[in-house]
Design an enzyme around this catalytic site. Structure first.
Site, PDB file in Angstrom:
ATOM      1  CD  GLU A 109      -3.002  -0.762   0.000  1.00 19.22           C
ATOM      2  OE1 GLU A 109      -3.038   0.363  -0.530  1.00 19.22           O
ATOM      3  OE2 GLU A 109      -3.729  -1.699  -0.377  1.00 19.22           O
ATOM      4  CE1 TYR A 191      -6.265   3.348   0.569  1.00 18.71           C
ATOM      5  CE2 TYR A 191      -3.894   3.275   0.932  1.00 18.71           C
ATOM      6  CZ  TYR A 191      -5.020   2.858   0.238  1.00 18.71           C
ATOM      7  OH  TYR A 191      -4.894   1.943  -0.777  1.00 18.71           O
ATOM      8  CG  ASP A 209      -7.794   4.606  -2.972  1.00 21.34           C
ATOM      9  OD1 ASP A 209      -9.043   4.593  -3.154  1.00 21.34           O
ATOM     10  OD2 ASP A 209      -7.023   3.812  -3.546  1.00 21.34           O
TER      11      ASP A 209
END
Length: 490
Positions: A109, A191, A209
């Site tokens: 990520e 996130y 996102d």
């Protein structure tokens, strides 16, 4: 203040439109101030309910339909990605296996931020091969991490990965397994915490996102500024309501996958979308020619880019019988390109002529390293190589690049920091805030370098090649060669 259920009759405005709904920018001034519009159940009266974004929600039926359709689509269409192979086993396995999944999700990520999937795959595989667990990563140096990261950009991400791993290991080595505890780790925000917690530990928390923002704003035709903090908070809440409690990780990945492959910014494939029946932006666009699905999310003007200028001096030290060495300076540990190595450079006040640039570089080299080219070393050559413009997200940096070649005279090397030449006078007190070293060409590929260094070095190599070829032969070669610049060192 207007009430959230305020109704306006638009029968006189409907005209030949197929629907009484008008896009937000066509509403009268009183209602244009509201965030979005929705069609009333009372179509016969041709009224419109205007609601703030916080009044928007998903019905229970909508939520069930979106979850079922999206998860089925994801099961049939998800891309085969290396980090998904590691993290796709749910809660199977013991603590060690779950933490391995969490680590893989974390690395992937962070790499995927501001970077395309196809670019990340190779980096991810190399990273996991070198540091297969968080404990391996915690033992790495920032130089090793930056070397592995070279070419991905936004090097701050790599530094936070290293510092976060060290923080977790130093705290006992147990990987945090909830979104709230993950956010206590340096560099992990909402996130990333949501992604790790939902995918690796099956916590029913959302992730938001750019892809998720696009999907949600189109589902509910939200025209509020997507960059506004209040809008962001509301979108997070909408995403939270959608998360499937039984498969939160798969659901979050499905929404992101949808945004990346189907619900794209400029050319959405609505006919292939598994949740098109629930999409209000699509419904509006089918009923009104003036509205497009791509109107959502609302386009926000980008901040004006800053224009910076710098003089870059590639200082090459030559010695008979030895390979050339180059002077590198380490950038500060905070700020832009923190902790990376670069050729000596000076930020200029604006466009500057050759004389001004050289004076600025000479002043920097003398103050930082005691290098006085008129007294303490032999100048072999000083050539202007060219100009390179590097674009950051908010800065346009124009770099004037020169090759400054010096010849070593006399003193023998005593350590890696002083092995270049006696031109450089090591003054520990005066240069305590500046870290620097001499490296050969081979070592350049093993350090965490700025993209500017890689580009400058490529330009230097091309310049040397051109300089060694006779003019007539060079013209013939240039006619045949591609205009593509040589690849940068990695």
């Amino acid at each position: 203040m207007l009430a959230s259920n305020f109704k306006i009759n638009y029968s006189y405005l409907a005209g030949k439109l197929h629907s009484p709904l008008l896009p937000p920018h066509h509403l009268p001034a009183a209602s244009a101030a509201m965030k979005r519009c929705r069609q009333s159940k009372s179509v016969a009266n041709e009224t419109v309910d205007v609601a703030d974004i916080e009044d928007i929600g998903f019905s229970g039926k909508e939520i069930k339909e979106i979850r079922a359709s999206l998860l089925q689509w994801y099961d049939e269409n998800r891309r085969d990605l290396p980090w998904r192979r590691i993290s796709s086993s749910g809660n199977e396995g013991g603590v060690e296996q779950r933490e391995r999944r969490a680590y893989a999700v974390w690395v992937s990520e962070v790499m995927l931020q501001q970077t395309k999937v196809q670019t990340v795959i190779g980096y991810f595989n190399r990273w996991m091969e070198k540091w297969p667990t968080i404990h391996h990563l915690a033992q790495a140096t920032i130089e090793e991490v930056n070397e592995m990261w070279a070419g991905l950009g936004y090097y701050r991400r790599a530094r936070f990965l290293l510092e976060g791993a060290q923080m977790i290991v130093e705290s006992g080595g147990e990987f945090p397994n909830t979104a709230s505890s993950l956010q206590m780790v340096k560099g992990i925000g909402n996130y990333t915490a949501g992604a790790i917690a939902s995918i690796a530990f099956e916590e029913a928390v959302p992730v938001v996102d750019g892809n998720v923002v696009r999907v949600v704003t189109r589902l509910k035709a939200i025209s509020a500024n997507p960059k506004d903090s209040k809008t962001v908070k509301d979108i997070w809440e909408l995403a939270r309501k959608l998360v499937d409690p039984l498969r939160p990780g798969d659901f979050n990945q499905a929404v992101m996958e949808l945004g990346a492959t189907i619900c794209s910014p400029t050319a959405p494939s609505c006919s292939k979308c598994p949740i098109s029946l629930q999409c209000q932006a699509l419904s509006l666009s089918m009923n009104q020619e003036s509205i497009k699905v791509t109107d959502y999310p609302t386009k926000v003007p980008k901040a004006k880019q800053r224009h910076d200028f710098s003089a870059v001096s590639v200082v090459e030290i030559v010695e008979e019988g030895s390979d050339s060495k180059y002077l590198l300076v380490k950038r500060p540990e905070e700020g832009l390109l923190a902790g990376l190595w670069e050729f000596p450079s000076v930020l200029l006040e604006g466009e500057a002529g050759l004389t001004s640039r050289r004076k600025a570089i000479d002043r920097f080299l003398k103050q930082s390293f005691g290098l006085d080219m008129r007294k303490s070393c032999k100048l072999v050559s000083r050539e202007e190589v060219g100009v390179y413009v590097h674009i950051f997200s908010h800065i346009r940096l124009k770099m004037y690049i020169e090759l400054l070649t010096l010849r070593k005279t006399g003193l023998s090397p005593t350590n890696s920091n002083t092995s270049g030449a006696n031109c450089i006078q090591e003054k520990q007190e005066e240069t305590a805030t500046i870290k620097w070293k001499y490296v050969d060409e081979k070592a350049l590929s093993t350090l965490g370098l700025t993209s500017g260094v890689r580009k400058a070095y490529t330009m230097i190599q091309k310049f040397k090649q051109d300089s060694s070829v006779p003019a007539t032969a060079r013209k013939r070669r240039d006619k045949k060669s591609s205009t593509k610049a040589p690849s940068s060192i990695r």
